[in-house]
Design an enzyme around this catalytic site. Structure first.
Site, PDB file in Angstrom:
ATOM      1  N   ASP A  26       0.956  -1.146   0.001  1.00 23.68           N
ATOM      2  CA  ASP A  26      -0.099  -0.081  -0.016  1.00 23.68           C
ATOM      3  C   ASP A  26       0.915   1.300  -0.059  1.00 23.68           C
ATOM      4  O   ASP A  26       2.099   1.046  -0.330  1.00 23.68           O
ATOM      5  CB  ASP A  26      -0.953   0.042   1.187  1.00 23.68           C
ATOM      6  CG  ASP A  26      -0.421  -0.072   2.521  1.00 23.68           C
ATOM      7  OD1 ASP A  26       0.447   0.631   2.575  1.00 23.68           O
ATOM      8  OD2 ASP A  26      -0.588  -0.907   3.220  1.00 23.68           O
ATOM      9  N   LYS A 222      -6.388   0.464  -3.083  1.00 21.29           N
ATOM     10  CA  LYS A 222      -5.191   1.310  -2.225  1.00 21.29           C
ATOM     11  C   LYS A 222      -4.914   2.414  -3.136  1.00 21.29           C
ATOM     12  O   LYS A 222      -5.034   2.253  -4.325  1.00 21.29           O
ATOM     13  CB  LYS A 222      -4.236   0.413  -2.266  1.00 21.29           C
ATOM     14  CG  LYS A 222      -4.339  -0.858  -1.396  1.00 21.29           C
ATOM     15  CD  LYS A 222      -4.506  -0.480   0.124  1.00 21.29           C
ATOM     16  CE  LYS A 222      -4.747  -1.645   0.998  1.00 21.29           C
ATOM     17  NZ  LYS A 222      -4.726  -1.582   2.460  1.00 21.29           N
ATOM     18  N   ASP A 250      -8.713   3.052   0.349  1.00 27.67           N
ATOM     19  CA  ASP A 250      -7.713   3.018   1.343  1.00 27.67           C
ATOM     20  C   ASP A 250      -6.224   3.667   1.448  1.00 27.67           C
ATOM     21  O   ASP A 250      -5.594   3.334   0.378  1.00 27.67           O
ATOM     22  CB  ASP A 250      -7.601   1.654   1.552  1.00 27.67           C
ATOM     23  CG  ASP A 250      -6.757   1.316   2.996  1.00 27.67           C
ATOM     24  OD1 ASP A 250      -6.141   2.134   3.664  1.00 27.67           O
ATOM     25  OD2 ASP A 250      -6.613   0.317   3.314  1.00 27.67           O
ATOM     26  N   ASN A 252      -4.034   4.381   3.897  1.00 31.12           N
ATOM     27  CA  ASN A 252      -2.889   3.853   4.731  1.00 31.12           C
ATOM     28  C   ASN A 252      -2.216   4.910   5.340  1.00 31.12           C
ATOM     29  O   ASN A 252      -0.913   4.731   5.204  1.00 31.12           O
ATOM     30  CB  ASN A 252      -2.026   2.742   4.234  1.00 31.12           C
ATOM     31  CG  ASN A 252      -2.904   1.526   3.756  1.00 31.12           C
ATOM     32  OD1 ASN A 252      -3.500   1.262   2.632  1.00 31.12           O
ATOM     33  ND2 ASN A 252      -3.208   0.457   4.835  1.00 31.12           N
ATOM     34  N   GLU A 276     -10.437   5.225   3.899  1.00 30.24           N
ATOM     35  CA  GLU A 276      -9.797   4.572   5.001  1.00 30.24           C
ATOM     36  C   GLU A 276      -8.519   5.228   5.240  1.00 30.24           C
ATOM     37  O   GLU A 276      -7.932   5.320   4.499  1.00 30.24           O
ATOM     38  CB  GLU A 276      -9.776   3.100   4.693  1.00 30.24           C
ATOM     39  CG  GLU A 276      -9.393   2.304   5.814  1.00 30.24           C
ATOM     40  CD  GLU A 276      -9.570   0.698   5.520  1.00 30.24           C
ATOM     41  OE1 GLU A 276      -8.607   0.051   6.036  1.00 30.24           O
ATOM     42  OE2 GLU A 276     -10.236   0.311   4.637  1.00 30.24           O
ATOM     43  N   GLU A 305      -7.682   0.035  12.051  1.00 21.31           N
ATOM     44  CA  GLU A 305      -6.834  -1.124  12.102  1.00 21.31           C
ATOM     45  C   GLU A 305      -5.399  -0.741  13.043  1.00 21.31           C
ATOM     46  O   GLU A 305      -5.017  -1.847  13.238  1.00 21.31           O
ATOM     47  CB  GLU A 305      -6.509  -1.383  10.762  1.00 21.31           C
ATOM     48  CG  GLU A 305      -5.551  -0.518   9.773  1.00 21.31           C
ATOM     49  CD  GLU A 305      -5.369  -1.092   8.537  1.00 21.31           C
ATOM     50  OE1 GLU A 305      -4.190  -1.619   8.587  1.00 21.31           O
ATOM     51  OE2 GLU A 305      -6.090  -1.000   7.630  1.00 21.31           O
ATOM     52  N   ASP A 328      -9.783  -4.265  14.843  1.00 24.98           N
ATOM     53  CA  ASP A 328      -8.715  -5.087  14.556  1.00 24.98           C
ATOM     54  C   ASP A 328      -8.430  -6.159  15.392  1.00 24.98           C
ATOM     55  O   ASP A 328      -8.602  -5.795  16.810  1.00 24.98           O
ATOM     56  CB  ASP A 328      -7.086  -4.600  14.311  1.00 24.98           C
ATOM     57  CG  ASP A 328      -6.344  -5.485  13.549  1.00 24.98           C
ATOM     58  OD1 ASP A 328      -6.125  -5.614  12.544  1.00 24.98           O
ATOM     59  OD2 ASP A 328      -5.541  -6.240  14.539  1.00 24.98           O
ATOM     60  N   HIS A 355     -11.284  -4.765  10.068  1.00 24.09           N
ATOM     61  CA  HIS A 355      -9.951  -4.844   9.444  1.00 24.09           C
ATOM     62  C   HIS A 355      -9.530  -6.357   9.115  1.00 24.09           C
ATOM     63  O   HIS A 355      -9.812  -7.107  10.404  1.00 24.09           O
ATOM     64  CB  HIS A 355      -8.754  -4.032   9.877  1.00 24.09           C
ATOM     65  CG  HIS A 355      -7.289  -4.212   9.474  1.00 24.09           C
ATOM     66  ND1 HIS A 355      -6.546  -4.953  10.075  1.00 24.09           N
ATOM     67  CD2 HIS A 355      -7.074  -4.186   8.070  1.00 24.09           C
ATOM     68  CE1 HIS A 355      -5.366  -5.151   9.210  1.00 24.09           C
ATOM     69  NE2 HIS A 355      -5.686  -4.641   8.091  1.00 24.09           N
ATOM     70  N   ALA A 356      -9.183  -6.899   7.949  1.00 24.13           N
ATOM     71  CA  ALA A 356      -8.792  -8.087   7.993  1.00 24.13           C
ATOM     72  C   ALA A 356      -7.502  -8.407   6.999  1.00 24.13           C
ATOM     73  O   ALA A 356      -7.174  -7.361   6.657  1.00 24.13           O
ATOM     74  CB  ALA A 356      -9.660  -9.162   7.862  1.00 24.13           C
ATOM     75  N   GLY A 357      -7.266  -9.608   6.716  1.00 21.68           N
ATOM     76  CA  GLY A 357      -6.071 -10.019   5.536  1.00 21.68           C
ATOM     77  C   GLY A 357      -4.864 -10.333   6.606  1.00 21.68           C
ATOM     78  O   GLY A 357      -4.924 -11.183   7.395  1.00 21.68           O
TER      79      GLY A 357
END
Length: 443
Positions: A26, A222, A250, A252, A276, A305, A328, A355-357
C-alpha cells in the site's frame, strides 16, 4: 468446563516472505513480509488441548513482539484457567497494568500487540474446552458474564457496565433468528485482493474479472501514492465493476489533513463509500475535519486498524470523526477490548466493518463480527467485513467464503491454529524457507 493450570507458553516468529509472491503493498507499507508472533499455551489438563494466539506483523519487528510476549508470560504461567476466565476483567487488567511494562505502553504498541497474542490464545483454549467456535461461545454467554470480561476503565463517560448490559439484553430479541441467518447466509464481505499498489493494469483487470465471476460486489482499492495514477486506476476499476457495485478506498495514513480533502475531491467522481485511514491514526480531530469536509461529496471516513485501544475509539466516536469503525483482532487487547468497542459503536449507531487480511486476521475477526450481528448490532446495514485471499492454506481451520460472505466457523476455538509444518518451515530465521532465502541473499 474450564480446567487446567497453564504449564507452558511458547512463542514463535513466523514470517511469509513477500518474495514468494501473493502479497500486495500500500502507500505506506511497501515491502511487507506478512508475519506473526504465534503463541501456544498448554495446561496440565489431560484433554490434550492447546490454545493458539496470533498477532499480525509485517516482518521486521516481529522479534520485538516475541520479546514482549515472553515479558508477559509470568502473568499466565501456573495460573488456573478457571481463575483466569472467572475474573477475565481482572486478568486483562493485570496484563495491561504491569507497573513496569506499562511505561512502554500503556495499552498501545508492542506490549499491547503481545497482550493480544496471549489473550487470543487464552480465548482459543477456553472455546476449545467448551467445544464451541469462539463466536458461539460469546453468543451463548449470559450478558452479565460477557460484561464481566470487559475493562471499562477510561470509557465510563461513554459506556458504563449497565449501558453494556442493557445493549446486550435488548439484543436478546431476535437473536435466534439472526444466528440462523448467519448459519445459512453468512456475513457479507468485501475484497481487497484486486487492487493493491504495484499491480500492473493487466493483473488488476484479471483479478477484478475473477472476483466478479466469483460473485463479489464490494471492492477496495489502495490509493495515496500518486494522484494521477489513482485517478487512472480508480477509473479502470469502476469501469470494470460497473456503477452499481460498492467501491472503497484506502490511503493507509498517507496524507496530511488538507491533502486528504484535496485528494479525495479528485477521486469523488468514482463514488467511493469511504476513504480509509486518510491521515495519522492518532489524529482524532484531523479525522473529524476530513469527515466534515467530505460530507458534501457523500464520502465517509473509515479507520481503526491502527487504533491503539478503546480510548482512541471512544474519542473518534465522540468527535464524529468516522462513519465506519474498523476493529482489529490483534491491535486491540484481544476479544476483551474488542467487546467494549463493539458496544460503544452500537451506542453511537456506527457500523463496524472490521480490518482483516494479513496472517490470520480473517480467521480471527470473522468470529467477532458474527457475534456483533447476532448479539450486539442486530443489523447488516452498511456493514461488511474485509477479506484478503492469501495465506489461509497455512491454517488448520481456514475461513470459508460462500457467495462473497463469511460462513460461520464450526470447529471449536478461535480458528487461530496454524499447521505445524507451516510454522516449522516459516520460522524466522531458522525455518527451511528462510534458510534458503537468507543464503541466496548472501550470495
Amino acid at each position: 468446563m474450564v480446567r487446567g493450570r497453564v504449564s507452558r507458553l511458547a512463542v514463535s516468529d513466523v514470517r511469509f516472505p513477500t518474495s514468494l509472491g501473493g502479497h500486495g503493498s500500500d502507500a505506506m507499507h511497501t515491502d511487507p513480509d506478512y508475519s506473526a508472533a504465534y503463541v501456544v499455551i498448554e495446561t496440565d489438563a489431560d484433554d490434550g488441548l492447546k490454545g493458539y494466539g496470533i498477532t499480525f506483523t509485517l516482518g521486521k519487528g516481529t522479534e520485538v513482539v516475541v520479546c514482549a510476549v515472553n515479558a508477559l508470560a509470568h502473568h499466565v504461567l501456573n495460573k488456573d484457567l478457571r481463575d483466569i476466565v472467572g475474573d477475565f476483567r481482572g486478568f486483562y487488567r493485570q496484563l495491561t497494568s504491569d507497573g513496569q511494562l506499562r511505561w512502554i505502553g500503556p495499552e498501545k504498541g508492542v506490549v499491547h500487540l503481545a497482550t493480544a497474542a496471549v489473550l487470543n490464545a487464552v480465548w482459543d483454549l477456553w472455546a476449545k474446552q467448551e467445544g464451541k467456535p469462539l463466536w458461539k461461545l460469546l453468543v451463548d454467554m449470559d450478558p452479565r458474564t460477557l460484561v464481566s470480561c470487559i475493562d471499562f476503565r477510561y470509557i465510563t463517560d461513554v459506556l458504563t457496565e449497565e449501558d453494556a448490559y442493557e445493549i446486550l439484553q435488548k439484543a436478546q430479541v431476535g437473536k435466534k433468528e439472526r444466528e440462523e441467518h448467519m448459519l445459512t447466509r453468512g456475513y457479507p464481505a468485501y475484497t481487497t485482493s484486486c487492487a493493491w499498489l504495484g499491480y500492473s493494469d493487466d493483473t488488476l483487470k484479471q483479478l477484478c474479472k475473477e472476483a466478479l465471476r466469483d460473485g463479489w460486489t464490494r471492492f477496495k482499492v489502495k490509493v495515496g501514492a500518486d494522484v494521477q495514477d489513482d485517478v487512472r486506476r480508480c477509473r479502470l476499476i469502476r469501469d470494470m465493476i460497473g456503477p452499481d457495485k460498492t467501491l472503497m478506498m484506502d490511503a493507509n495514513q498517507r496524507w496530511d489533513v488538507p491533502e486528504a480533502v484535496e485528494w479525495m475531491s479528485k477521486l469523488a467522481e468514482f463514488k467511493p463509500l469511504w476513504i480509509e485511514e486518510p491521515t495519522s491514526p492518532d489524529d482524532i480531530l484531523g479525522h473529524a475535519a476530513i469527515s466534515k469536509a467530505l460530507v458534501p461529496l457523500g464520502i465517509g471516513v473509515a479507520t481503526g486498524e491502527q487504533c491503539h485501544n478503546r480510548v482512541i475509539f471512544k474519542q473518534l466516536l465522540q468527535a464524529n470523526a468516522l462513519q465506519f469503525l474498523q476493529i482489529d483482532s490483534c491491535r486491540l487487547g484481544s476479544v476483551n477490548e474488542n467487546l467494549s468497542v463493539l458496544l460503544m459503536a452500537k451506542k453511537f449507531e456506527i457500523p463496524v466493518c472490521p480490518h482483516a487480511g494479513g496472517v490470520g486476521l480473517c480467521e480471527l475477526v470473522q468470529h467477532l463480527i458474527i457475534f456483533d450481528y447476532i448479539s450486539v448490532s442486530a443489523s447488516l446495514e452498511n456493514r461488511m467485513c474485509e477479506y484478503v485471499d492469501h495465506l489461509h492454506e497455512h491454517f488448520k481451520y481456514p475461513v470459508r467464503i460462500r457467495q462473497a460472505s463469511y460462513m460461520p466457523p464450526m470447529d471449536a476455538g478461535y480458528s487461530t491454529e496454524m499447521k505445524e509444518e507451516s510454522v516449522k518451515k516459516h520460522q524466522y530465521p531458522d525455518g527451511e524457507v528462510w534458510k534458503k532465502l537468507l543464503a541466496a541473499q548472501k550470495n
